[in-house]
Structure formats: structure tokens, C-alpha cells
Design an enzyme around this catalytic site. Structure first.
Site, short mmCIF file in Angstrom:
data_model
loop_
_atom_site.label_atom_id
_atom_site.label_comp_id
_atom_site.label_asym_id
_atom_site.label_seq_id
_atom_site.Cartn_x
_atom_site.Cartn_y
_atom_site.Cartn_z
N ARG A 26 0.85 -1.18 0.00
CA ARG A 26 0.00 0.00 0.00
C ARG A 26 0.89 1.25 0.00
NH1 ARG A 26 -3.45 -2.63 -1.62
NH2 ARG A 26 -5.54 -3.05 -0.81
N HIS A 73 -0.36 0.83 -10.00
CA HIS A 73 -1.16 -0.05 -9.15
C HIS A 73 -1.76 -1.20 -9.98
CE1 HIS A 73 -3.59 -0.10 -5.16
NE2 HIS A 73 -3.36 -1.33 -5.58
#
Length: 309
Positions: free
Chosen positions: A224, A272
């Protein structure tokens, strides 16, 4: 059974055919057209706004559209009595294994250095060490971390993992708990972050961690964005403590166009994509959990809100 759908990233369009095929017995309602909120049994969400879940008075199950659940746990109004289930999908696991393996091999085989040599028209042979002499450290040995560790072991790398509690994985050296963190970092040439984002792990990729790695180590963050202290990484790269970084996740996404990471010669930015949710395969896992709910069964991938994963 009625399932409510909310996604901050994409609408129901990509999901609807797969969900309807996997669970034709379930009525699907997408925000904002949820009808009578009291009728909703379960919610399939990604980054719901604060209070959205609390507005469903008879909610019995919260399903994440991804492997992470921090986007749910950060809602201070979420109903605490409702179980939360993370998405475990073999497709996502394979995708993460492919991404991590590719990036580790790039760094191991000195591809970034060869790329810079090409830009400078330099012909110089650089010989990487044997895989058995390249020490990979996996930060987090959950579903994704364990699968990546196994793939790297199969390629002959010296693999270790760190987790909050001890793990036993074939040919993987396990470090557990705060007391073992420094020893784990000291033997790691390429650090791969796959740990869940919690209050305890926010900023874990910061100066204190970088300084405990061998000088010239590399970092891959596919966990993350909140794991990374961005200014600390730039400083560690500038002084040579970190040689290369591969970043797939960011505190702000999309990454702002003027961000320093974009043009840094020793940072690879990917948008991502390491383990994107595939609605076709994810729908099967979601349907299985809804059937468990209907049957009154427990959920194998239920998370512990206090632990954050």
C-alpha cells in the site's frame, strides 16, 4: 438475498455480467439506486464513503473488492458487528507472483544499470551474483507473500520472510515479531513489501528501515502507498543507501503529474497493477461467501478488525 455494490474506482459495468453468472439467485443493486436499504443483506465495496455501510441497517456481511481491507477499516462509522471478508482469488495471487518475480529478476540481473549504460552508450559487462547468493526479504507472509516466496525459492533465491507471528514455509527463513525485524533487514538485498496496511505498518518503509538494510539494497513496494515514507525514500536514494526502488502503490493515486518519482532515474513507477481484481474470477469467490452467509457458515477469509487483516 440482496447484494449492494459500491466502488470508488469503477462502476458496476465490468462486474455485473460476472456477478450475475456466478450467483443468479442473488439480487444485485448498485449505488446509488439501492432501493429499500432495510432489505440489503450484504455489501460488495471498494472505498465506500464514511457512513455508507452504516446506512444499511440489516447488513450481515461486508465483502472487499480487493485483497486489502484498510479502505473499509478506516470508516469510523462502519458497523462493528458485521463481519468483513477480504478477497482471496487465485488470479490475483498469480498476478502478484508474476509482478514480484519479474521485478526481482530485473533488479537481480542488473537491468536498471544496463538501461542507464545504454542511455550513456556504455558497453560494460556486469555480472550478477548467483541467485543463491541474492537475499530476498518478503515483508508479510500472508496469501500473497507466501506465494511470492515460494516462486522465488523455486528460482533458487535465498528467501526470508518477516511477519508478526512465526510462519513455516518450505525453504523460507522465517523472522517474526519486532525483536527479529533488524536481523531480517540486515540479511536482505531486495526487500519486497506485501504486508497489510495497519496503524503499526504505516510508514514502515522509512529511514529506520532503509538504514538497517545493507547499503545498496533495493525496495519493491506492492503493498500500500501508506507503507512508504516518500521523502525518506528520496533521501535514501540520494545518499546511496537504497540503489533502486520499484513502486506500484502510492499515498495519492493517480500519482500527481509533478511528483518527483516520475522522473527519478532509480525509481520504476507502475500504476497499481501488480494484482488487479478480475471480476470474472473474483465473482466466484464472492458467490461462495454469499452462500456461506445463506447457510450460516463461517468465512475462511474473515479478517480481524483489531489486527487490521
Amino acid at each position: 438475498m440482496i447484494l449492494a455494490f459500491y466502488s470508488a474506482n469503477r462502476g458496476l459495468g465490468a462486474w455485473e455480467p460476472a456477478l450475475r453468472q456466478a450467483m443468479p439467485e442473488v439480487e444485485l443493486r448498485a449505488a446509488p439506486d439501492l432501493g429499500d436499504l432495510e432489505e440489503i443483506d450484504a455489501a460488495l465495496v471498494w472505498r465506500p464513503p464514511p457512513g455508507w455501510l452504516a446506512a444499511l441497517p440489516n447488513l450481515k456481511l461486508i465483502l472487499s473488492q480487493g485483497a486489502g481491507v484498510d479502505h473499509i477499516l478506516t470508516d469510523p462509522l462502519r458497523p462493528r458487528h458485521v463481519p468483513i471478508v477480504r478477497l482471496v482469488d487465485p488470479y490475483m495471487t498469480r498476478s502478484m507472483v508474476e509482478y514480484v518475480t519479474f521485478q526481482v529478476l530485473r533488479l537481480h540481473l542488473k537491468e536498471p544499470e544496463f538501461r542507464r549504460q545504454q542511455q550513456d552508450h556504455v558497453w560494460r559487462q556486469l555480472v550478477p551474483p548467483s541467485a543463491r547468493d541474492r537475499r530476498i526479504g518478503i515483508l508479510g507472509l500472508g496469501e500473497l507473500g507466501a506465494a511470492c516466496a515460494a516462486a522465488l525459492v523455486a528460482l533458487g533465491f535465498d528467501v526470508a520472510g518477516w511477519s508478526r507471528s512465526p510462519k513455516q514455509l518450505p525453504c523460507v527463513t522465517s523472522f517474526a515479531g519486532e525483536a527479529a525485524f533488524d536481523a531480517f533487514l540486515a540479511r536482505t538485498d531486495i526487500l519486497v513489501c506485501l504486508i497489510p496496511l495497519t496503524a503499526a505498518t504505516r510508514g514502515i518503509l522509512g529511514r529506520a528501515t532503509f538504514d538497517r538494510l545493507p547499503r545498496g539494497a533495493s525496495v519493491i513496494n506492492a503493498g500500500r502507498g501508506g507503507h512508504l515514507a516518500e521523502a525518506d525514500l528520496l533521501a535514501a536514494l540520494a545518499r546511496g543507501q537504497i540503489a533502486e526502488a520499484v513502486l506500484d502503490v502510492f499515498e495519492t493515486e493517480p500519482l500527481p503529474a509533478d511528483h518527483a518519482f516520475w522522473d527519478h532515474p532509480r525509481i520504476v513507477v507502475t500504476p497499481h497493477v501488480a494484482a488487479l481484481t478480475n471480476p470474472v474470477t473474483a465473482a466466484e469467490a464472492i458467490a461462495a461467501n454469499l452462500r456461506r452467509l445463506a447457510a450460516g457458515e463461517d468465512f475462511p477469509d474473515r479478517i480481524d478488525p483489531d489486527a487490521g487483516y
